[in-house]
Design a protein around this motif. Structure first.
Motif, PDB file in Angstrom:
ATOM      1  N   HIS A  53       0.938  -1.305  -0.221  1.00  0.00           N
ATOM      2  CA  HIS A  53      -0.006  -0.102  -0.039  1.00  0.00           C
ATOM      3  C   HIS A  53       0.905   1.454  -0.129  1.00  0.00           C
ATOM      4  O   HIS A  53       1.757   1.355   0.642  1.00  0.00           O
ATOM      5  CB  HIS A  53      -1.093  -0.143   1.434  1.00  0.00           C
ATOM      6  CG  HIS A  53      -1.648  -1.126   1.439  1.00  0.00           C
ATOM      7  ND1 HIS A  53      -2.671  -1.469   0.953  1.00  0.00           N
ATOM      8  CD2 HIS A  53      -1.396  -2.149   2.272  1.00  0.00           C
ATOM      9  CE1 HIS A  53      -3.132  -2.824   1.208  1.00  0.00           C
ATOM     10  NE2 HIS A  53      -2.277  -3.117   2.212  1.00  0.00           N
ATOM     11  N   ASN A  54       0.430   2.238  -0.609  1.00  0.00           N
ATOM     12  CA  ASN A  54       1.085   3.506  -0.777  1.00  0.00           C
ATOM     13  C   ASN A  54       2.436   3.481  -1.262  1.00  0.00           C
ATOM     14  O   ASN A  54       3.315   4.071  -0.345  1.00  0.00           O
ATOM     15  CB  ASN A  54       0.978   4.222   0.636  1.00  0.00           C
ATOM     16  CG  ASN A  54      -0.612   4.104   1.020  1.00  0.00           C
ATOM     17  OD1 ASN A  54      -1.473   4.640   0.192  1.00  0.00           O
ATOM     18  ND2 ASN A  54      -0.736   3.739   2.227  1.00  0.00           N
ATOM     19  N   VAL A  55       2.736   2.992  -2.148  1.00  0.00           N
ATOM     20  CA  VAL A  55       4.175   2.757  -2.892  1.00  0.00           C
ATOM     21  C   VAL A  55       4.474   3.610  -4.073  1.00  0.00           C
ATOM     22  O   VAL A  55       3.705   3.659  -4.858  1.00  0.00           O
ATOM     23  CB  VAL A  55       4.500   1.317  -3.205  1.00  0.00           C
ATOM     24  CG1 VAL A  55       6.012   1.332  -3.816  1.00  0.00           C
ATOM     25  CG2 VAL A  55       4.446   0.386  -2.016  1.00  0.00           C
ATOM     26  N   GLN A  56       5.571   4.367  -3.918  1.00  0.00           N
ATOM     27  CA  GLN A  56       5.901   5.469  -4.966  1.00  0.00           C
ATOM     28  C   GLN A  56       7.277   4.828  -5.515  1.00  0.00           C
ATOM     29  O   GLN A  56       8.147   4.853  -4.616  1.00  0.00           O
ATOM     30  CB  GLN A  56       5.884   6.638  -4.928  1.00  0.00           C
ATOM     31  CG  GLN A  56       6.178   7.817  -5.848  1.00  0.00           C
ATOM     32  CD  GLN A  56       6.305   9.252  -5.371  1.00  0.00           C
ATOM     33  OE1 GLN A  56       5.397   9.592  -4.605  1.00  0.00           O
ATOM     34  NE2 GLN A  56       6.794   9.919  -6.133  1.00  0.00           N
ATOM     35  N   ILE A  57       7.459   4.499  -6.644  1.00  0.00           N
ATOM     36  CA  ILE A  57       8.406   4.083  -7.245  1.00  0.00           C
ATOM     37  C   ILE A  57       8.979   5.137  -8.373  1.00  0.00           C
ATOM     38  O   ILE A  57       8.215   5.316  -9.253  1.00  0.00           O
ATOM     39  CB  ILE A  57       8.592   2.643  -8.182  1.00  0.00           C
ATOM     40  CG1 ILE A  57       8.280   1.761  -6.830  1.00  0.00           C
ATOM     41  CG2 ILE A  57       9.730   2.431  -8.594  1.00  0.00           C
ATOM     42  CD1 ILE A  57       7.786   0.414  -7.664  1.00  0.00           C
ATOM     43  N   GLU A  58      10.110   5.886  -7.860  1.00  0.00           N
ATOM     44  CA  GLU A  58      10.341   6.853  -9.011  1.00  0.00           C
ATOM     45  C   GLU A  58      11.660   7.181  -9.524  1.00  0.00           C
ATOM     46  O   GLU A  58      12.683   6.823  -8.607  1.00  0.00           O
ATOM     47  CB  GLU A  58       9.979   8.096  -8.261  1.00  0.00           C
ATOM     48  CG  GLU A  58      10.027   9.645  -9.374  1.00  0.00           C
ATOM     49  CD  GLU A  58       9.367  10.795  -8.683  1.00  0.00           C
ATOM     50  OE1 GLU A  58       8.911  10.542  -7.691  1.00  0.00           O
ATOM     51  OE2 GLU A  58       9.435  11.852  -9.332  1.00  0.00           O
ATOM     52  N   GLY A  59      12.231   7.272 -10.757  1.00  0.00           N
ATOM     53  CA  GLY A  59      13.437   7.695 -11.275  1.00  0.00           C
ATOM     54  C   GLY A  59      14.283   6.492 -11.292  1.00  0.00           C
ATOM     55  O   GLY A  59      15.712   6.649 -11.002  1.00  0.00           O
TER      56      GLY A  59
END
Length: 176
Positions: A53-59
């Motif tokens: 839940h609530n995971v941000q994968i960025e860059g």
């Protein structure tokens, strides 16, 4: 932050995240995940999210997996039969943004069970080894799995042996 300093000497996977607590797992960003090319197998994913839940994968650069670059699945270990209905535990509120996902064996991103997924400004390129060979494959494994609120925006698909985006919805349950 997740992902800083994580290593796996066996090369089976680089990041395997399981969460059913509903907590905010945070942000994974600005590093590279690569699995050596001699470790081909359709299940050797770079990033596996199960019931998170609530995971941000960025860059990230997510390259050369033996399976999928990113696999997004519910926590099927906790599926229970209750009065004729399944208690469903999909991933929720997942964002993949500004990632280069290149040369993965099966798919760049594989989605089976999610409620609210945003994929933005990603390069999903050069899949060629395992069916469906797609940039993004949206394909539930079981009829009780959820595919809801999925947004794919301003992504590039190039050099994939299969489709840019595959929707394989033949296992979904009938709904009203």
């Amino acid at each position: 932050y997740l992902g800083q300093g994580i290593t796996n000497p066996n090369g089976n996977w680089k990041l395997h995240v399981v969460d059913t607590s509903g907590s905010n797992l945070g942000i994974i960003d600005n590093w590279s995940i690569t699995i050596p090319s001699n470790n081909w197998s359709e299940w050797r994913h770079c990033i596996n999210l199960f019931g998170c839940h609530n995971v941000q994968i960025e860059g990230l650069k997510i390259n050369d997996s033996g399976g999928d670059g990113v696999c997004i699945d519910g926590n099927n270990d906790t599926v229970e039969y209750n009065s004729g209905e399944y208690n469903i535990h999909p991933c929720t509120n997942i964002t993949i943004k500004n990632c280069d996902i290149d040369n993965n064996f099966r798919e760049c991103i594989f989605v089976t069970n999610v409620d609210t997924l945003n994929i933005e400004h990603c390069n999903c390129i050069n899949t060629s080894g395992g069916y469906t060979y797609s940039g993004i494959d949206i394909e539930p494994d079981y009829p009780w799995e959820i595919l809801r609120h999925i947004t794919i925006r301003k992504c590039r698909f190039d050099g994939n042996y299969g489709d840019g985006i595959t929707l394989a919805l033949y296992k979904t349950a009938d709904t009203d």
